[in-house]
Enzyme design. Structure first.
Site, PDB file in Angstrom:
ATOM      1  N   ASP A  62      35.022  67.057  30.788  1.00  0.00           N
ATOM      2  CA  ASP A  62      33.712  67.195  30.144  1.00  0.00           C
ATOM      3  C   ASP A  62      32.703  66.170  30.677  1.00  0.00           C
ATOM      4  OD1 ASP A  62      35.065  68.989  28.562  1.00  0.00           O
ATOM      5  OD2 ASP A  62      34.522  68.048  26.659  1.00  0.00           O
ATOM      6  N   HIS A 213      37.307  63.190  30.877  1.00  0.00           N
ATOM      7  CA  HIS A 213      35.864  63.091  31.140  1.00  0.00           C
ATOM      8  C   HIS A 213      35.638  62.629  32.581  1.00  0.00           C
ATOM      9  CE1 HIS A 213      36.128  63.070  26.760  1.00  0.00           C
ATOM     10  NE2 HIS A 213      34.888  63.550  26.763  1.00  0.00           N
TER      11      HIS A 213
HETATM   12 ZN   LIG Z   1      31.056  65.613  25.779  1.00  0.00          ZN
END
Ligand SMILES: [Zn+2]
Length: 243
Positions: A62, A213
């Site tokens: 993400d 991430h």
């Molecule tokens: Zn996020």
């Protein structure tokens, strides 16, 4: 003689075309997991069981694309012939279109993660919908050159949504992707600390969707540790493909 892994890599390369050679002991991508967005509102926690087999893992990233870190993540995945899903923030894809496209060219699936990364459940319904729509439009414009109506995957910032937003995504050929294995790399702790947490999660969950991430520098160090661990545990990588 070529290993089976290398042959599989070549078979995949013939289809998706990214030109790199996988290592002989590459982890590889074992199969595509097709998400029928016409029927499926979402997958992962909060949605019906996904149908993953023992040891099957879906890797998701993400908050990118981020120039300082996403290229290194892509290189690590390429070396192992591993395909993942990247949930991009619309405004970041807009600012880094070449990098967004490079993710797709690497054989990965691209999904959207809103335009602004605000917590959408706290916004007026119109504004929240607009943020989701602008998100996938910005991402798809960067990656494909247009935001034509297409099957798509969406992940809400902080997983915060409303039934209205889930319906909105579904009406726009989308399915929501949640997670069930989140080692909290967003905290930015040293990779070995996050890795221990991740190993403990894998002890309890033998299949599922891992959330990482690609904007986190420590995640660049964490990812090879995770891929090695998956090899040790004989886990398999599965890639999401919306249809
Ligand atoms: Zn996020």
């Amino acid at each position: 003689m070529r290993s089976i892994a290398a042959l599989l890599s070549i078979a995949w390369l013939a289809g998706a075309a990214p030109a790199y050679a996988c290592g002989a002991d590459a982890l590889n991508t074992s199969r595509e997991f097709k998400v029928a967005t016409k029927d499926v509102r979402g997958i992962g926690q909060g949605y019906p069981a996904m149908g993953l087999a023992h040891g099957e893992i879906i890797l998701t990233f993400d908050d990118g694309p981020m120039p300082g870190t996403t290229p290194a993540i892509l290189d690590i995945l390429a070396k192992e012939c591993v395909r993942a899903t990247f949930f991009m923030i619309g405004k970041r894809a807009e600012a880094n279109p070449a990098l967004a496209k490079r993710v797709r060219d690497g054989g990965h699936t691209v999904g959207s993660h809103s335009y602004s990364h605000r917590e959408l459940n706290g916004l007026p319904a119109d504004e929240a919908r607009d943020d989701v729509q602008r998100g996938y439009e910005a991402v798809e414009k960067a990656v494909y050159g247009n935001a034509a109506d297409r099957p798509r995957l969406v992940r809400f910032p902080e997983f915060k949504s409303t039934p209205d937003l889930v319906s909105f995504v579904h009406q726009h050929h989308g399915a929501v992707v949640n997670t069930n294995i989140s080692p909290a790399d967003w905290r930015g702790q040293p990779a070995n600390v996050t890795f221990e947490r991740l190993r403990a999660l894998l002890d309890r969950q033998d299949r599922g969707i891992i959330l990482l991430h690609d904007k986190q520098p420590e995640t660049v160090k964490l990812l090879p540790m995770l891929l090695d661990e998956m090899k040790k545990r004989k886990m398999k990588v599965v890639v999401l493909v919306p249809e």
